[in-house]
Scaffold this active site. Structure first.
Site: not given
Length: 196
Positions: A32, A104
């Site tokens: 992130s 992912s």
């Protein structure tokens, strides 16, 4: 009423002739705040300006809609990636260059994503390290995770398994967005060329 299931659809070759390029999946993975979404949007804009037909599947956008029923447990993360991979493969089969921007975190799930469109799948590790991502933290998610307000947060309380052999690695922690874009754009232009 016409049943479209009985009408032939354009072949892959016809789609390539129509769009001027093959379909493909450019799979951006990383922590992130690594810059996946910014890079994906910039790549889409640059490719469209050159005549490519492409789209972006952004993890945050998909979690607000298609994947709104999923949480962040390992099982839900696998399902999130599975759904994104199936949709990306459909776009690629239709002849588009589909750019995904999805954390992912698990190698196994990304391997499944590759199997969905193995003929033209390109894994891109957007490789800003954890300290760079925490410094950026545009949504304050790392701060909340460190304070215990978010559980199962990738890089803090949940694992991220970096790709072992990505097609390309982009270090957005040390490069500007423009430099990262140029590297990725040149890669895509080489591997999914426009046809004369």
């Amino acid at each position: 009423m016409i049943n479209d299931l009985h009408h032939p659809t354009p072949t892959t070759a016809k789609r390539q002739a129509l769009y001027g390029h093959a379909g493909g999946v450019i799979w951006l993975t990383g922590l992130s705040a690594a810059g996946k979404s910014s890079l994906a949007m910039a790549l889409e804009k640059a490719l469209c300006a050159r005549g490519y037909v492409c789209c972006v599947l952004d993890g945050d956008t998909l979690r607000a809609g298609l994947n709104a029923n999923l949480g962040f447990s390992p099982e839900d993360r696998h399902e999130n990636v599975r759904r994104v991979a199936e949709v990306a493969a459909l776009f690629a089969q239709a002849g588009l260059v589909c750019i995904t921007a999805v954390i992912s975190p698990y190698r196994e799930a990304r391997a499944h994503a590759r199997q969905c469109y193995a003929q033209n799948f390109h894994e891109v590790h957007v490789a800003a390290d954890l300290s760079a991502c925490e410094y950026r933290d545009p949504k304050g998610l790392y701060r909340k995770a460190r304070a215990g307000e978010l559980v199962d947060f990738t890089g803090v309380s949940a694992p991220y398994e970096p790709p072992l052999n990505p097609e390309i690695r982009i270090d957005t922690g040390s490069e500007t967005l423009n430099a990262s874009l140029d590297t990725l754009l040149q890669y895509v232009l080489h591997h999914i060329p426009l046809r004369a």
